[in-house]
Design a protein around this motif. Sequence first.
Motif, PDB file in Angstrom:
ATOM      1  N   LEU A   1       4.008  -0.193  -9.315  1.00  0.00           N
ATOM      2  CA  LEU A   1       5.234  -0.990  -9.155  1.00  0.00           C
ATOM      3  C   LEU A   1       4.917  -2.482  -9.121  1.00  0.00           C
ATOM      4  O   LEU A   1       5.670  -3.306  -9.619  1.00  0.00           O
ATOM      5  N   ARG A   2       3.745  -2.826  -8.552  1.00  0.00           N
ATOM      6  CA  ARG A   2       3.398  -4.237  -8.381  1.00  0.00           C
ATOM      7  C   ARG A   2       3.023  -4.922  -9.701  1.00  0.00           C
ATOM      8  O   ARG A   2       2.861  -6.119  -9.751  1.00  0.00           O
ATOM      9  N   ILE A   3       2.898  -4.137 -10.776  1.00  0.00           N
ATOM     10  CA  ILE A   3       2.635  -4.787 -12.068  1.00  0.00           C
ATOM     11  C   ILE A   3       3.820  -5.693 -12.417  1.00  0.00           C
ATOM     12  O   ILE A   3       3.658  -6.775 -12.949  1.00  0.00           O
ATOM     13  N   ALA A   4       5.005  -5.234 -12.085  1.00  0.00           N
ATOM     14  CA  ALA A   4       6.209  -6.044 -12.322  1.00  0.00           C
ATOM     15  C   ALA A   4       7.134  -5.798 -11.123  1.00  0.00           C
ATOM     16  O   ALA A   4       8.059  -5.003 -11.189  1.00  0.00           O
ATOM     17  N   PRO A   5       6.838  -6.475  -9.999  1.00  0.00           N
ATOM     18  CA  PRO A   5       7.550  -6.178  -8.757  1.00  0.00           C
ATOM     19  C   PRO A   5       8.984  -6.695  -8.767  1.00  0.00           C
ATOM     20  O   PRO A   5       9.266  -7.755  -9.335  1.00  0.00           O
TER      21      PRO A   5
ATOM     22  N   GLY B   1       2.216   2.573  -5.801  1.00  0.00           N
ATOM     23  CA  GLY B   1       2.440   1.247  -5.203  1.00  0.00           C
ATOM     24  C   GLY B   1       1.887   0.166  -6.125  1.00  0.00           C
ATOM     25  O   GLY B   1       2.556  -0.818  -6.444  1.00  0.00           O
ATOM     26  N   HIS B   2       0.661   0.377  -6.605  1.00  0.00           N
ATOM     27  CA  HIS B   2       0.043  -0.594  -7.521  1.00  0.00           C
ATOM     28  C   HIS B   2       0.833  -0.671  -8.824  1.00  0.00           C
ATOM     29  O   HIS B   2       1.013  -1.757  -9.393  1.00  0.00           O
TER      30      HIS B   2
ATOM     31  N   VAL C   1      -2.006  14.243  -3.869  1.00  0.00           N
ATOM     32  CA  VAL C   1      -2.011  14.056  -2.408  1.00  0.00           C
ATOM     33  C   VAL C   1      -1.288  12.745  -2.086  1.00  0.00           C
ATOM     34  O   VAL C   1      -1.391  11.761  -2.820  1.00  0.00           O
ATOM     35  N   LYS C   2      -0.568  12.784  -0.963  1.00  0.00           N
ATOM     36  CA  LYS C   2       0.338  11.678  -0.649  1.00  0.00           C
ATOM     37  C   LYS C   2      -0.367  10.312  -0.687  1.00  0.00           C
ATOM     38  O   LYS C   2       0.136   9.358  -1.252  1.00  0.00           O
ATOM     39  N   ARG C   3      -1.551  10.269  -0.106  1.00  0.00           N
ATOM     40  CA  ARG C   3      -2.231   8.980  -0.016  1.00  0.00           C
ATOM     41  C   ARG C   3      -2.503   8.379  -1.396  1.00  0.00           C
ATOM     42  O   ARG C   3      -2.323   7.189  -1.630  1.00  0.00           O
ATOM     43  N   PHE C   4      -2.930   9.231  -2.305  1.00  0.00           N
ATOM     44  CA  PHE C   4      -3.246   8.735  -3.648  1.00  0.00           C
ATOM     45  C   PHE C   4      -1.972   8.352  -4.406  1.00  0.00           C
ATOM     46  O   PHE C   4      -1.916   7.318  -5.080  1.00  0.00           O
ATOM     47  N   VAL C   5      -0.924   9.186  -4.266  1.00  0.00           N
ATOM     48  CA  VAL C   5       0.342   8.885  -4.955  1.00  0.00           C
ATOM     49  C   VAL C   5       0.905   7.559  -4.435  1.00  0.00           C
ATOM     50  O   VAL C   5       1.316   6.685  -5.211  1.00  0.00           O
ATOM     51  N   ASP C   6       0.883   7.380  -3.106  1.00  0.00           N
ATOM     52  CA  ASP C   6       1.400   6.127  -2.526  1.00  0.00           C
ATOM     53  C   ASP C   6       0.615   4.929  -3.052  1.00  0.00           C
ATOM     54  O   ASP C   6       1.182   3.912  -3.437  1.00  0.00           O
ATOM     55  N   TRP C   7      -0.687   5.080  -3.096  1.00  0.00           N
ATOM     56  CA  TRP C   7      -1.552   3.983  -3.536  1.00  0.00           C
ATOM     57  C   TRP C   7      -1.327   3.670  -5.020  1.00  0.00           C
ATOM     58  O   TRP C   7      -1.084   2.528  -5.402  1.00  0.00           O
TER      59      TRP C   7
ATOM     60  N   LEU D   1       7.373  10.356  -4.487  1.00  0.00           N
ATOM     61  CA  LEU D   1       7.151   8.952  -4.829  1.00  0.00           C
ATOM     62  C   LEU D   1       7.360   8.039  -3.618  1.00  0.00           C
ATOM     63  O   LEU D   1       8.257   8.287  -2.808  1.00  0.00           O
ATOM     64  N   PRO D   2       6.576   6.965  -3.529  1.00  0.00           N
ATOM     65  CA  PRO D   2       6.770   6.019  -2.423  1.00  0.00           C
ATOM     66  C   PRO D   2       8.011   5.143  -2.627  1.00  0.00           C
ATOM     67  O   PRO D   2       8.407   4.422  -1.722  1.00  0.00           O
TER      68      PRO D   2
END
Length: 404
Positions: A365-369, A362-363, A353-359, A102-103
């Motif tokens: 978490l930003r639903i309720a940052p 990340g989004h 894959v890391k890139r997709f998991v990070d993306w 997880l990022p």
Amino acid sequence: MDTLCVVPIRATKRGDDRTPLQGGCDVLVCGASFAGLAVARELAGSGADVLVVDRYEIGERQTSACGIPTEWLEATGLIGAERQRFDSLLLHTPHGDARYRLPWTFSTFDYRELCALLWEQCDTRFETAKVNGLVESNGDAAIAVETDRGEISAPLVVDALGWRRVLATGDGYQPPDAPLSRGLEVHPEGSGPDLEVWIDRRYVPAGYGWSFPAGDELRIGVGSFDPRFHVRETTELLAEDLERERVRYQGNWIPHELRGATGNGVFFAGDSAGHCLPLTAEGIRTALYFGIALGRELRGVVDGWQDREQAAARYARFHDSHEWKFRWMLRAQRLVPKIPPRVLGPLIRLLGVKRFVDWSFGHYLRIAPPELAAGSAHDQDRADEQQDDADRPLGAERDLVQAE
Ligand SMILES: Cc1cc2nc3c(=O)[nH]c(=O)nc-3n(C[C@H](O)[C@H](O)[C@H](O)COP(=O)(O)OP(=O)(O)OC[C@H]3O[C@@H](n4cnc5c(N)ncnc54)[C@H](O)[C@@H]3O)c2cc1C
């Protein structure tokens, strides 16, 4: 809900201690869990007479597996309640497993301790009382609420009572017809290193199973997006498969669609407004998030820079600005159960894959940052605009809406 094995005795006022509770206050917050306490916390130091009521003492009845992004515990000063921290998520399917790095980290916490820490941040009164509903409005600016200890009135009233939305006028919103998921878990003693999720029709046709370690306790459960699917047997099956005891049951209905932020002069936050996220059934962070946002609007009324109607309009706008993200999560909730199991295993590994998991995380978490917790009403306006504009994949959203 599924029947529970033992009905625990909850701390509340009984007998002679249940004296009549009547009169008024400036702000009445009904419900003393995540959403209600988050609202009250924002009113601390305002000088307003704030009364929080709940049918049980604060922290008495754990309402979830108590998992939350760690940053939220830090941003709200609640990190003291943390029990365990995870930097990965272990996903199981019948056709293979995948571990997502997880990022950001995820934590489990102790419910009673977290509520106590939240309560320390408040300077309000608290009473145990069962809220029965709104009293017919008499045209007065104050709203009267009927409880089992008498009638309480206030110009500002919050319903943070969970999915029942007790202070809304009857809209027939009842399981199994309402958009509610079903969740049940057991809390055996034990420990484990991993935050684990099972997407496996053996446990639930549409939904998932979980095991959330929290220090010396595990929270093992099953959630079904379909309210007609009973999760008791399969919660027990999952516990049995993990060779854990089936003890200390807790379960509830979990909303998976947004409902109005306001109505009849009452403000709604947390599960009462459907703030629990579809697909993941994560509703603690969002209850805190919307509770804080609402608390700041009410503080604006107490401080005199806006009136109740303005606060209602601003809070409703904030709530509505998140609607498209909840809609996307609901689409994913509907899609996942349709994926054939043999495809799901490879797909989950591919998406790991890391890139997709990070993306994607990340989004998510930003639903309720968590930044909102540290900010002010001004930051809230900015968050509001961001939800509306910057983050939105306009093209994709428009295409989907057209396709529907
Ligand atoms: C099995 C299960 C596991 C879950 N795990 C997680 C998880 O790990 N992470 C996560 O983010 N979310 C999880 N959720 C979802 C989460 O529990 C809810 O979204 C969250 O609790 C909503 O918070 P709230 O403050 O709105 O409502 P609640 O936490 O439901 O609080 C409502 C409060 O109102 C009080 N109340 C209710 N009715 C009355 C009444 N008539 N009179 C007086 N008081 C009343 C209750 O006693 C309670 O204190 C889980 C849900 C379930 C069912």
